[in-house]
Design a protein around this motif. Structure first.
Motif, PDB file in Angstrom:
ATOM      1  N   VAL A   1      20.599  53.198  67.499  1.00 52.10           N
ATOM      2  CA  VAL A   1      21.431  53.973  67.776  1.00 52.10           C
ATOM      3  C   VAL A   1      21.723  55.402  68.059  1.00 52.10           C
ATOM      4  O   VAL A   1      19.962  55.459  67.954  1.00 52.10           O
ATOM      5  N   ARG A   2      22.226  55.573  68.258  1.00 54.99           N
ATOM      6  CA  ARG A   2      22.804  57.027  68.627  1.00 54.99           C
ATOM      7  C   ARG A   2      22.682  58.227  68.022  1.00 54.99           C
ATOM      8  O   ARG A   2      23.157  59.105  68.202  1.00 54.99           O
ATOM      9  N   LYS A   3      22.019  58.350  66.640  1.00 55.58           N
ATOM     10  CA  LYS A   3      22.446  59.359  65.186  1.00 55.58           C
ATOM     11  C   LYS A   3      20.920  59.172  63.937  1.00 55.58           C
ATOM     12  O   LYS A   3      20.084  57.736  64.782  1.00 55.58           O
ATOM     13  N   ASP A   4      20.389  59.817  63.911  1.00 54.74           N
ATOM     14  CA  ASP A   4      20.438  59.646  62.480  1.00 54.74           C
ATOM     15  C   ASP A   4      18.891  59.871  63.018  1.00 54.74           C
ATOM     16  O   ASP A   4      17.657  59.528  62.370  1.00 54.74           O
ATOM     17  N   GLY A   5      17.715  60.072  64.095  1.00 55.31           N
ATOM     18  CA  GLY A   5      16.618  60.608  64.451  1.00 55.31           C
ATOM     19  C   GLY A   5      16.310  60.125  65.454  1.00 55.31           C
ATOM     20  O   GLY A   5      15.381  60.195  65.761  1.00 55.31           O
ATOM     21  N   LEU A   6      17.237  58.449  65.493  1.00 58.77           N
ATOM     22  CA  LEU A   6      16.783  57.302  66.424  1.00 58.77           C
ATOM     23  C   LEU A   6      16.275  57.872  67.987  1.00 58.77           C
ATOM     24  O   LEU A   6      15.183  57.165  68.336  1.00 58.77           O
ATOM     25  N   PRO A   7      17.528  58.526  68.524  1.00 58.26           N
ATOM     26  CA  PRO A   7      16.786  59.097  69.793  1.00 58.26           C
ATOM     27  C   PRO A   7      15.661  59.631  70.043  1.00 58.26           C
ATOM     28  O   PRO A   7      14.607  59.685  71.166  1.00 58.26           O
ATOM     29  N   GLU A   8      15.911  60.508  69.280  1.00 58.66           N
ATOM     30  CA  GLU A   8      14.651  61.795  68.825  1.00 58.66           C
ATOM     31  C   GLU A   8      13.058  61.243  68.814  1.00 58.66           C
ATOM     32  O   GLU A   8      12.283  61.661  69.831  1.00 58.66           O
ATOM     33  N   LYS A   9      13.340  60.339  67.926  1.00 52.92           N
ATOM     34  CA  LYS A   9      12.005  59.069  68.076  1.00 52.92           C
ATOM     35  C   LYS A   9      11.839  58.219  69.058  1.00 52.92           C
ATOM     36  O   LYS A   9      10.277  58.043  69.521  1.00 52.92           O
ATOM     37  N   ALA A  10      12.603  57.719  69.674  1.00 51.77           N
ATOM     38  CA  ALA A  10      12.527  56.785  70.918  1.00 51.77           C
ATOM     39  C   ALA A  10      12.055  57.456  72.383  1.00 51.77           C
ATOM     40  O   ALA A  10      11.441  57.536  72.843  1.00 51.77           O
TER      41      ALA A  10
END
Length: 499
Positions: free
Chosen positions: A405-414
């Motif tokens: 998903v595009r929230k909760d820090g997942l994009p940054e981790k990806a």
């Protein structure tokens, strides 16, 4: 509709699948398409250029890194015009062509007759097929164009498009592109866009031999080259199989006279092994010995691949004798000899040539990779899955990374995972769209690994690793990704098979 016309329709449909897929997913585009294109000229798109570069790099390594006595060269496209006189191209580089008056299509005479001979072979009439080819070769050698036309009519060879035998006369056509070099028209000379890369190797034979590894290159040794060549193909068809501008990967291997046939057999096997190692299946490859030898050869064969339109030449192996060096010696008045310390003799070396078109190899690999699987979805409905089953080492993109998903820090981790991989592998980052659609899009371009960063990733630094061919998924530590992907996509996995 005749069986032959039905077969042609099926072949055209199979080829059209490849052509459409290649354009839709960024592999090959018609050149100058906004101006309605240019016949028999194509551009490689963002995924096509990656695939083609991988094939060229792999060929180069297989030739130069795996053989201590093979080195590389990059000769100029323009060469002194006498080069092409010496090679025989000015006088002999011609194709006999014939037109069908009803379809307005033009054909190479030898292709039409060879097609008829193949029909006889398919019907079990081998002797009849051989007799037809022998007759054709006799007429070609005599340049008896009227006899060739009569043979086509006698054999009831018809145009595949119109189905008629309403043929024109046979005409000869030179395939070289000519242009002028010089600032002033009256002082300029006619030069040619090279129709092959081999001559750039032959004219540099002494330069390479004298400046090679150690103090000199010792026979046997080879010179490899990748480069553009140009032929004014009138009968240009079958997508990128036959183009006016194309890229060749050639190697000329210089040997002692009398030893050429053992090296001919050596390179025949080596090149077959290479094609198998990159994933082309054995049942789609075959050897075809030449019925009619070129003027420079004492042995020649093609490795043919079963393209969507049938078995056609993919790579040529030729024993060129000493024709090229001898002719260049005669025309240049320069000695092109090799002094052999072992036998204390000076001679003009014989040459074994391996020649494969980068574009034809690209088409073979793309055609072979195109896969349609029929399965059943969760509701029991039939579902088709299309993907490109490339060997991971040659796939245009090696891995794609998505956040769930595009929230909760997942994009940054990806992004962190993406940055970990991008320096070693051609990697895509995508954060838009559903994961399932992202997987499908990567399947369509042949990406072997998809990596999804989800909420569990934030807890234990593991990701979901999806495998293209099986669609199986596994949890993998982020730190393990470079090793897992690296082992799968390394050229080593292919090159070690060739030793």
């Amino acid at each position: 509709m005749s069986k032959k016309q039905q077969a042609l329709t099926l072949e055209e449909a199979n080829l059209q699948k490849i052509v459409s897929h290649a354009k839709e997913y960024g592999f090959v585009f018609p050149s100058s398409e906004i101006y309605d294109g240019l016949q028999a000229v194509y551009d490689y798109g963002q995924n096509g250029v990656e695939l083609k570069n991988n094939l060229k790099q792999l060929w180069w390594k297989a030739m130069t890194q795996l053989h201590e006595n093979v080195v590389g060269l990059d000769a100029a496209i323009f060469m002194h015009p006498t080069t092409w006189k010496a090679s025989g191209h000015v006088d002999s580089f011609n194709d006999p062509l014939i037109d069908n008056k009803d379809s307005k299509k033009r054909y190479r005479v030898d292709h039409l007759i060879e097609g008829k001979a193949e029909e006889y072979r398919q019907a079990g009439e081998e002797a009849k097929a051989q007799a037809l080819l022998d007759k054709m070769n006799e007429l070609l050698n005599r340049e008896d164009f009227e006899g060739l036309r009569n043979l086509i009519i006698e054999e009831n060879i018809v145009c595949p498009v119109s189905g008629t035998a309403n043929w024109t006369e046979v005409r000869q056509f030179n395939l070289m592109f000519a242009t002028k070099a010089g600032a002033v028209a009256e002082d300029s000379m006619t030069i040619y866009l090279r129709p092959e890369t081999a001559q750039g190797i032959f004219v540099n034979f002494l330069n390479v031999q004298k400046t090679g590894r150690g103090t000199s290159m010792k026979i046997p040794f080879g010179i490899a080259q990748i480069g553009k060549a140009f032929r004014n193909e009138i009968v240009a068809r079958q997508f990128i199989f036959r183009m006016r501008e194309f890229e060749q990967m050639e190697m000329q291997f210089f040997v002692r006279p009398g030893e050429e046939m053992q090296w001919y057999e050596y390179w025949k096997q080596k090149r077959y092994d290479f094609l198998r190692a990159i994933g082309l299946p054995e049942n789609k490859l075959r050897f075809h010995e030449h019925e009619k030898l070129a003027h420079y050869a004492n042995a020649a064969l093609d490795i043919e691949y079963e393209f969507p339109f049938g078995f056609k030449e993919l790579e040529g192996i030729h024993s060129r004798t000493d024709f090229d060096l001898r002719n260049h010696e005669q025309y240049s008045k320069k000695k092109l000899r090799y002094f052999d310390d072992e036998i204390k003799q000076s001679y003009i070396p014989y040459v074994i040539e391996t020649s494969i078109g980068a574009d034809r190899l690209f088409l073979a690999v793309l055609s072979n990779a195109y896969t349609e699987d029929i399965g059943v979805d969760a509701k029991g409905n039939e579902k088709k899955r299309i993907y490109l089953k490339f060997h991971p080492a040659i796939a245009p993109v090696k891995a794609a990374v998505f956040p769930l998903v595009r929230k909760d820090g997942l994009p940054e981790k990806a992004r962190e995972v993406f940055n970990l991989l991008r320096y070693d592998f051609n990697t895509i980052y995508e954060e838009r769209g559903a994961i399932g659609k992202n997987y499908t899009r990567q399947d369509m371009i042949g990406t072997p690994f998809c990596i999804t960063v989800d909420y569990q990733t934030m807890e234990d630094n593991t990701v979901t690793l999806r495998h293209r061919d099986t669609t199986e998924q596994e949890r993998v530590a982020i730190a393990e990704l470079p090793r897992i992907i690296g082992e799968a996509v390394s050229f080593r996995s292919i090159l070690t098979q060739l030793q």
